[in-house]
Design a protein around this motif. Structure first.
Motif, mmCIF file in Angstrom:
data_model
loop_
_atom_site.group_PDB
_atom_site.id
_atom_site.type_symbol
_atom_site.label_atom_id
_atom_site.label_comp_id
_atom_site.label_asym_id
_atom_site.label_seq_id
_atom_site.Cartn_x
_atom_site.Cartn_y
_atom_site.Cartn_z
ATOM 1 N N ALA A 1 -69.702 11.674 80.613
ATOM 2 C CA ALA A 1 -70.043 10.797 81.739
ATOM 3 C C ALA A 1 -70.202 9.353 81.273
ATOM 4 O O ALA A 1 -69.754 8.414 81.945
ATOM 5 C CB ALA A 1 -71.321 11.288 82.406
ATOM 6 N N VAL B 1 -67.988 6.154 82.670
ATOM 7 C CA VAL B 1 -68.588 5.002 83.353
ATOM 8 C C VAL B 1 -68.276 3.705 82.612
ATOM 9 O O VAL B 1 -67.895 2.691 83.218
ATOM 10 C CB VAL B 1 -70.105 5.211 83.499
ATOM 11 C CG1 VAL B 1 -70.776 3.924 83.986
ATOM 12 C CG2 VAL B 1 -70.398 6.353 84.461
ATOM 13 N N SER C 1 -62.945 8.816 84.494
ATOM 14 C CA SER C 1 -62.870 7.353 84.531
ATOM 15 C C SER C 1 -61.843 6.882 85.551
ATOM 16 O O SER C 1 -62.077 5.912 86.284
ATOM 17 C CB SER C 1 -62.514 6.807 83.147
ATOM 18 O OG SER C 1 -62.336 5.411 83.191
ATOM 19 N N LEU D 1 -63.395 7.205 88.949
ATOM 20 C CA LEU D 1 -64.361 6.122 89.158
ATOM 21 C C LEU D 1 -63.665 4.773 89.346
ATOM 22 O O LEU D 1 -64.179 3.895 90.050
ATOM 23 C CB LEU D 1 -65.311 6.036 87.960
ATOM 24 C CG LEU D 1 -66.331 7.167 87.806
ATOM 25 C CD1 LEU D 1 -66.994 7.101 86.432
ATOM 26 C CD2 LEU D 1 -67.389 7.089 88.893
ATOM 27 N N SER D 2 -62.512 4.619 88.721
ATOM 28 C CA SER D 2 -61.766 3.352 88.785
ATOM 29 C C SER D 2 -60.796 3.305 89.950
ATOM 30 O O SER D 2 -59.988 2.370 90.021
ATOM 31 C CB SER D 2 -60.979 3.150 87.477
ATOM 32 O OG SER D 2 -61.828 3.134 86.358
ATOM 33 N N LEU E 1 -68.774 9.202 90.940
ATOM 34 C CA LEU E 1 -70.132 8.797 90.584
ATOM 35 C C LEU E 1 -71.100 9.968 90.701
ATOM 36 O O LEU E 1 -71.991 10.153 89.855
ATOM 37 C CB LEU E 1 -70.576 7.643 91.480
ATOM 38 C CG LEU E 1 -71.930 7.013 91.156
ATOM 39 C CD1 LEU E 1 -71.945 6.459 89.741
ATOM 40 C CD2 LEU E 1 -72.258 5.905 92.157
ATOM 41 N N ALA F 1 -70.584 12.060 87.678
ATOM 42 C CA ALA F 1 -71.162 11.427 86.496
ATOM 43 C C ALA F 1 -72.682 11.544 86.498
ATOM 44 O O ALA F 1 -73.301 11.829 85.465
ATOM 45 C CB ALA F 1 -70.734 9.963 86.436
#
Length: 738
Positions: free
Chosen positions: A169, A173, A217, A220-221, A718, A721
């Motif tokens: 995680a 992040v 990732s 999240l991106s 998120l 994570a």
């Protein structure tokens, strides 16, 4: 506090003090950076972002640049800084915040690699004060990407080291934050360094953990990745750069001595050629990075901490950075072309990280044993050269020119005689101090680290000069002229600025002072793109600095010259440009001189011209085939920009087409009182609204489809994570069966 955390806390605090020492004027005096893209890209964009956030909009469309185009602000720290501190406050915070982040990250990387507190501190301090990182102070995305790189690498090595959901995680992040900087070259290098430093022949499941972190990732991106994809449509960044652009600003072999010799090219912030000699070395006469200095003490420590793997990483980064000048030119061009990135010198980051990591290793080794006498050699050589320059400058300069042909330039000879003696003797003194400390070894080795940091800090301090905040405020006489013109309707502006006029008569005291501040200041006051964003003016035909400008929305270097005005006039008019600013006389049959404003830096006035017969932003025509003839004398059409994403058009017309001279994008949607209104592409790239006639109020909004799914994906990522980061539940004690 747990004693185990005290060394780490002391290291973090030490790096905070170091960042403060390197940017004290920004933190304590409220001064602002101004060099290069800071003045012409980042602060203006921050000004636009601040106004948009004040309107409650996360802007995905910027109407102030390139005739309007998609933009993206995905870097969360910037959003927070601009919202809290405003554009100038955010610009002041960029360097100290990211120097601190970079130094702490490099220390964390050393810690993950098993180094002790002193070596970890030194590794971070070397990285934070390196010439490469300090040079990024005028290229904010590269600074941001480089600041997070050691954190990402450290997290990646931790994931490879042993299992753990928290580690996965954390890597996801951190890498998502780095991706948000849009520094693709730094992201690529971080990934390569994780693989290069973590590769070994054992459990293949290590790589599955790394792949899982990469997938998380990417989720999240999602706002960054999908936003960049949308922003790239129809731009050179999507279509791919030509080889010349891809390989631009390749590191020249003639720059390499600058890694060890302070002030090698002289003063990087001169007004004229005097005091700087790199014009013939660098593309466009100026380097992409103002310094690549690592210093003799860091290089000496790196030699003591030599590691074959790190040395290969350092060599690989250097060979890629050489780009067109190196032996891997075809491979570098092909790889960078495939990735749609450019500027090979950015890949020097890998070299810097590898060298400072070896330097930290060397310090730790030196602390455990007495050094050999050869560690005094770098300082002794520099001391001899410095003394010779001081005693016999002409003779020594001539001798150096015979040894290195690049130094035969008369400007180089002047720098050698003027700037080198003091800089070389200072580096020599610190190198000798560092060498003596390493020779003694043991606890004395820490003095070598302090000498190295002092050398780097003194050499790097002039790289990021600052000025007072009024630098970004339009002077009163020009402001009055601009506001009067702005009141005449929603037209666009175009500026030639001062840089394209080589015949300006500068004040003699500014020339004698030989500082670059007036050069940047007069350009801001001349509203050279994108300075118009500072006061909310809409501009057109900027120079494409990022590769994200839509095709045809910018001018090339030759087209931006005043002598080409007659040739580009039709394009200016077609983009609803009404106001042109410059110092040169323009053709009277095409423009009308509206005002002249004295500029204190030069004898010539800044002229404000108005195009004769300018085209309004919105107008009615009977059909698409009449666009070139339409605009003047037709039915009234009003145009109002409500916010970056919203345009309101009011019209009372016969049946036909309402043309809006804004850049077309398929994400624009239009509605009126009756419902949806078709929005079509017309002409060379504007958009139109077919109308059946009558009085109508049409509201067009920029509503791309990607944000909703992207934010949902990022939110899910998120949650994953956060779930992975939760501490495991303690096992319940077994009940006593009795």
């Amino acid at each position: 506090m747990d004693r185990r955390w005290r060394p780490a806390l002391l290291v973090v605090l030490a790096h905070a003090l170091l960042a403060l020492a390197l940017s004290w004027d920004m933190v304590l005096l409220g001064r602002v950076p101004y060099v290069r893209d800071v003045a012409f890209l980042y602060v203006p964009d921050f000004a636009f972002l601040a106004r948009a956030l004040a309107q409650g909009v996360w802007p995905l469309w910027n109407p102030l640049i390139d005739g309007g185009r998609p933009v993206l602000f995905p870097y969360l720290p910037d959003l927070g800084l601009v919202a809290l501190l405003g554009p100038l406050g955010a610009a002041r915070a960029e360097l100290p915040l990211h120097l601190w982040c970079a130094a702490a990250g490099a220390s964390m990387l050393a810690h993950v690699r098993g180094r002790g507190p002193m070596a970890a501190w030194a590794t971070g301090a070397f990285y934070g004060t390196s010439g490469y990182l300090l040079s990024c102070g005028n290229v904010f995305p590269i600074l941001q990407g480089a600041a997070w790189a050691p954190w990402v690498i450290a997290a990646g090595l931790a994931v490879l080291d042993r299992p753990g959901r928290r580690r996965i995680a954390a890597l996801a992040v951190l890498s998502a934050i780095q991706v948000g900087s849009l520094a693709a070259e730094q992201v690529v290098q971080s990934a390569v360094l994780i693989v290069a430093l973590g590769a070994r022949r054992d459990d293949p499941r290590r790589w599955l953990r790394l792949a899982a972190a990469g997938l998380l990732s990417a989720v999240l991106s999602a706002p960054t990745l999908l936003g960049v994809r949308a922003m790239s449509a129809g731009t050179p960044r999507e279509e791919g750069f030509g080889r010349a652009s891809t390989m631009s600003w390749s590191l020249s072999p003639r720059e390499l001595p600058a890694m060890a010799i302070p002030s090698y090219f002289g003063d990087m912030h001169t007004f004229s050629d005097a005091g700087f000699w790199g014009q013939a070395v660098f593309e466009h006469g100026y380097p992409y990075f103002l310094s690549i200095y690592l210093g003799p003490v860091v290089l000496l420590l790196a030699a003591l901490g030599f590691s074959p793997r790190l040395a290969l990483v350092a060599l690989g980064g250097l060979l890629v950075a050489l780009g067109a000048h190196g032996p891997l030119a075809p491979l570098v061009a092909a790889a960078m072309g495939a990735l749609h990135i450019r500027v090979p010198s950015k890949f020097l980051l890998s070299t810097v990280i590898a060298v400072v990591a070896m330097a930290g290793d060397g310090l730790e080794r030196a602390a455990g044993r007495r050094g050999r006498a050869w560690v005094l050699l770098p300082g002794a050589i520099l001391a001899v050269v410095g003394a010779a320059l001081l005693a016999r400058p002409e003779w020594t300069a001539a001798l150096l020119a015979r040894a290195l042909s690049a130094l035969q330039d008369p400007r180089a000879q002047s720098v050698i005689r003027g700037a080198w003696p003091g800089a070389v003797l200072r580096a020599a003194a610190l190198a000798l101090l560092g060498g003596l400390a390493l020779w003694r070894g043991g606890r004395m080795a820490a003095l070598a680290a302090l000498a190295a940091v002092a050398d780097l800090a003194v050499a790097g301090a002039p790289l990021d000069p600052t000025t007072t905040p009024d630098f970004y405020t339009l002077r009163a006489p020009l402001r009055a002229v601009v506001e009067a013109a702005r009141a005449e309707g929603p037209y666009r502006w175009f500026s030639y600025g001062a840089a394209l006029n080589t015949r300006l008569s500068w004040r003699s005291d500014l020339v004698a002072r030989n500082r670059d501040l007036p050069l940047f200041g007069i350009e801001v006051q001349s509203l050279v793109p994108r300075a118009q964003e500072l006061i909310g003016l809409e501009g057109a035909f900027d120079e494409d600095r990022t590769g994200f400008a839509p095709r045809g929305s910018t001018f090339g270097e030759d087209e931006r010259r005043p002598g080409r005005f007659r040739q580009v006039f039709p394009r200016l008019r077609a983009a609803s440009v009404r106001w042109v600013i410059g110092y040169d006389a323009l053709p009277d049959d095409l423009v009308l001189l509206r005002a002249e404003v004295a500029q204190p830096e030069v004898r010539e006035p800044l002229r404000l011209y108005e195009l004769r017969d300018p085209r309004p932003r919105a107008f009615w025509v009977p059909g698409a085939d009449a666009i070139d003839r339409g605009a003047q004398g037709g039915p009234a059409v009003s145009y109002e920009r409500v916010d970056p994403h919203t345009v309101r058009v009011r019209a009372t017309t016969p049946p036909g087409l309402i043309v809006v001279l804004d850049h077309y994008d398929p994400a624009w949607r239009a509605r009126d009182e009756a419902g949806d209104v078709p929005l079509v592409r017309v002409g060379a790239g504007s958009w139109g609204l077919p109308t059946p006639g009558g009085s109508r109020t049409i509201v067009a909004r920029f509503k791309p489809r990607w944000p909703a799914p992207a934010l949902v994906l990022a939110g899910l990522g998120l949650l994953v994570a956060l779930s992975a980061a939760r501490p495991p539940r303690a096992a319940r004690p077994a009940r006593d069966p009795g």
